[in-house]
Design an enzyme around this catalytic site. Structure first.
Site, PDB file in Angstrom:
ATOM      1  N   TRP A   3       0.821  -1.206   0.000  1.00  0.00           N
ATOM      2  CA  TRP A   3       0.000   0.000   0.000  1.00  0.00           C
ATOM      3  C   TRP A   3       0.860   1.263   0.000  1.00  0.00           C
ATOM      4  O   TRP A   3       0.574   2.226  -0.701  1.00  0.00           O
ATOM      5  CB  TRP A   3      -0.958  -0.016   1.178  1.00  0.00           C
ATOM      6  CG  TRP A   3      -1.979   1.094   1.195  1.00  0.00           C
ATOM      7  CD1 TRP A   3      -2.356   1.833   2.267  1.00  0.00           C
ATOM      8  CD2 TRP A   3      -2.781   1.568   0.089  1.00  0.00           C
ATOM      9  NE1 TRP A   3      -3.331   2.734   1.921  1.00  0.00           N
ATOM     10  CE2 TRP A   3      -3.616   2.590   0.581  1.00  0.00           C
ATOM     11  CE3 TRP A   3      -2.865   1.218  -1.252  1.00  0.00           C
ATOM     12  CZ2 TRP A   3      -4.513   3.283  -0.224  1.00  0.00           C
ATOM     13  CZ3 TRP A   3      -3.769   1.912  -2.068  1.00  0.00           C
ATOM     14  CH2 TRP A   3      -4.579   2.918  -1.554  1.00  0.00           C
ATOM     15  N   GLY A  14     -10.508   3.596   2.508  1.00  0.00           N
ATOM     16  CA  GLY A  14     -11.477   3.370   1.440  1.00  0.00           C
ATOM     17  C   GLY A  14     -11.276   2.007   0.807  1.00  0.00           C
ATOM     18  O   GLY A  14     -10.412   1.233   1.233  1.00  0.00           O
ATOM     19  N   LYS A  35     -12.935  -3.625   9.499  1.00  0.00           N
ATOM     20  CA  LYS A  35     -13.382  -4.425   8.352  1.00  0.00           C
ATOM     21  C   LYS A  35     -12.474  -5.620   8.119  1.00  0.00           C
ATOM     22  O   LYS A  35     -12.893  -6.636   7.548  1.00  0.00           O
ATOM     23  CB  LYS A  35     -13.499  -3.563   7.096  1.00  0.00           C
ATOM     24  CG  LYS A  35     -12.193  -3.006   6.559  1.00  0.00           C
ATOM     25  CD  LYS A  35     -11.544  -3.899   5.561  1.00  0.00           C
ATOM     26  CE  LYS A  35     -10.281  -3.357   4.941  1.00  0.00           C
ATOM     27  NZ  LYS A  35      -9.325  -2.639   5.707  1.00  0.00           N
ATOM     28  N   ASP A  61     -15.097  -0.132   1.851  1.00  0.00           N
ATOM     29  CA  ASP A  61     -13.895  -0.899   2.164  1.00  0.00           C
ATOM     30  C   ASP A  61     -14.244  -2.322   2.580  1.00  0.00           C
ATOM     31  O   ASP A  61     -13.545  -3.289   2.230  1.00  0.00           O
ATOM     32  CB  ASP A  61     -13.132  -0.186   3.286  1.00  0.00           C
ATOM     33  CG  ASP A  61     -11.673  -0.607   3.372  1.00  0.00           C
ATOM     34  OD1 ASP A  61     -11.212  -1.372   2.514  1.00  0.00           O
ATOM     35  OD2 ASP A  61     -10.994  -0.158   4.318  1.00  0.00           O
ATOM     36  N   THR A 117     -12.842  -5.667   0.597  1.00  0.00           N
ATOM     37  CA  THR A 117     -11.924  -6.553   1.315  1.00  0.00           C
ATOM     38  C   THR A 117     -12.509  -7.943   1.507  1.00  0.00           C
ATOM     39  O   THR A 117     -11.789  -8.943   1.458  1.00  0.00           O
ATOM     40  CB  THR A 117     -11.566  -5.947   2.688  1.00  0.00           C
ATOM     41  OG1 THR A 117     -11.150  -4.592   2.500  1.00  0.00           O
ATOM     42  CG2 THR A 117     -10.452  -6.698   3.354  1.00  0.00           C
ATOM     43  N   ASN A 144      -6.416 -10.418   4.384  1.00  0.00           N
ATOM     44  CA  ASN A 144      -7.217 -10.950   5.479  1.00  0.00           C
ATOM     45  C   ASN A 144      -8.198 -12.002   4.980  1.00  0.00           C
ATOM     46  O   ASN A 144      -8.437 -13.014   5.648  1.00  0.00           O
ATOM     47  CB  ASN A 144      -7.941  -9.808   6.192  1.00  0.00           C
ATOM     48  CG  ASN A 144      -6.962  -8.879   6.899  1.00  0.00           C
ATOM     49  OD1 ASN A 144      -6.469  -9.188   7.966  1.00  0.00           O
ATOM     50  ND2 ASN A 144      -6.666  -7.753   6.273  1.00  0.00           N
TER      51      ASN A 144
END
Length: 337
Positions: free
Chosen positions: A13, A137, A192, A245, A249, A257
């Protein structure tokens, strides 16, 4: 006026954000604490571990010199693993200009203090307290690095700081909105990851799309309950840092994850999974922190609780869904906000 940006952290990232800025023509310096890694990336002009095949433009430099990465920067993106942020802040503090905007892009909660990342930054850098923001985001690194379009939100307690960060980061493939709800944006981004592990379990066990939709929806309810109890605006969880998000994800195999959940469902041990990957799955440490925050705020988080039992107490993933399904029936909005 020329803008100069530093990126603290050379994972997927951090490198992706550096690419976005550099492609706008902004001089961007990535910092890696390992000299050999910094030299390699600077030489071969790519991050071969996290983003192989994506070439660095000339406007990216990579260094292990913290002064070079921090000194006189207009904006500093903090993109380190959440449990390492405080340590890295102490390294860069002596070289930081009071005018630099600090944007947290790490999605986690510090286990030892239960603080959000901007709280850690404010605690370690009190002189910069009014120049702190958080970015979050639906932003899967590989897609963003490849130039696929998405959006994000940058939140700050000082509106002008959010706008300044927005102007620097926004580009034609990465649309940035502003918010004043730092609590909601950070908690949405962190929590999240817990639900994404659950979505990965679902996929790994073959329970189907209906079950995954239920996990995402009830997961959002848990995230929102805890966020609102902590002082967030409930509407934030219907936005990019919340539902946006969460969906990205939970649905994508690109999510670390989600992949961790899949591998656990297949019978792999957590320690083996964590040792086999270069990336940090923030959902593991966030689950620990979230359960403690839930106790603090007297909030019920059944999905996080069961995931905690799987991650840390050896509960068989196959028993997790029946345990959730057999809870006492209740109204859908019971306990909301």
């Amino acid at each position: 006026m020329m803008v100069s940006v530093g990126v603290i952290g050379s994972g997927a990232w951090g490198t992706t954000l550096a690419l976005l800025l550099a492609r706008k023509g902004i001089m961007t310096t990535i910092w890696d604490h390992r000299p050999e890694r910094a030299v390699e990336m600077q030489r071969i002009r790519e991050n071969s571990i996290f983003l192989p095949g994506i070439h660095f433009p000339e406007t990216i430099r990579v260094t292990s010199d913290i002064v070079d990465a921090v000194d006189q920067k207009d904006l500093l993106l903090l993109v380190t693993p959440s449990q390492k942020l405080r340590e890295n802040l102490r390294v860069l503090t002596p070289y930081l200009s009071p005018k630099t905007i600090l944007v947290n892009a790490s999605k986690g909660i510090e286990i030892s203090s239960l603080e959000r990342m901007t709280e850690v930054i404010a605690e370690e850098l009190p002189a910069s307290r009014q120049r702190i923001a958080a970015l979050s985001g639906p932003n899967l690194s590989r897609e963003v690095a490849e130039g696929k379009p998405t959006a994000a939100v940058v939140a700050a307690n000082v509106p002008e700081v959010a706008r300044e960060a927005q102007n620097i980061i926004n580009c034609n493939t990465f649309r940035v909105y502003t918010s004043n709800d730092v609590i909601g944006v950070e908690l949405g981004g962190a929590l999240k990851n817990i639900i994404a592990i659950g979505a990965g379990f679902n996929d790994g066990l073959g329970y189907g799309e209906n079950a995954k939709a239920a996990i995402i929806t009830r997961g959002l309810a848990e995230i929102s309950r805890l966020g609102v109890a902590a002082g967030a605006n409930p509407l934030t969880f219907a936005g990019l840092a919340g539902m946006g998000d969460l969906v990205a994800t939970c649905a994508s195999p690109l999510s670390r994850n989600q992949q961790l959940g899949r591998r656990l469902a297949s019978g792999e041990k957590l320690t083996d999974i964590l040792q086999s990957t270069h990336s940090v799955a923030e959902g593991v440490s966030t689950t620990q922190a979230a359960l403690r925050l839930a106790e603090r705020y007297h909030v019920e988080m059944p999905i996080a609780r069961v995931l905690g039992q799987i991650l840390f107490e050896g509960l068989d993933p196959r028993k997790a869904v029946p345990e959730l399904m057999m809870r006492d029936p209740k109204g859908e909005l019971e306990g909301s906000f």
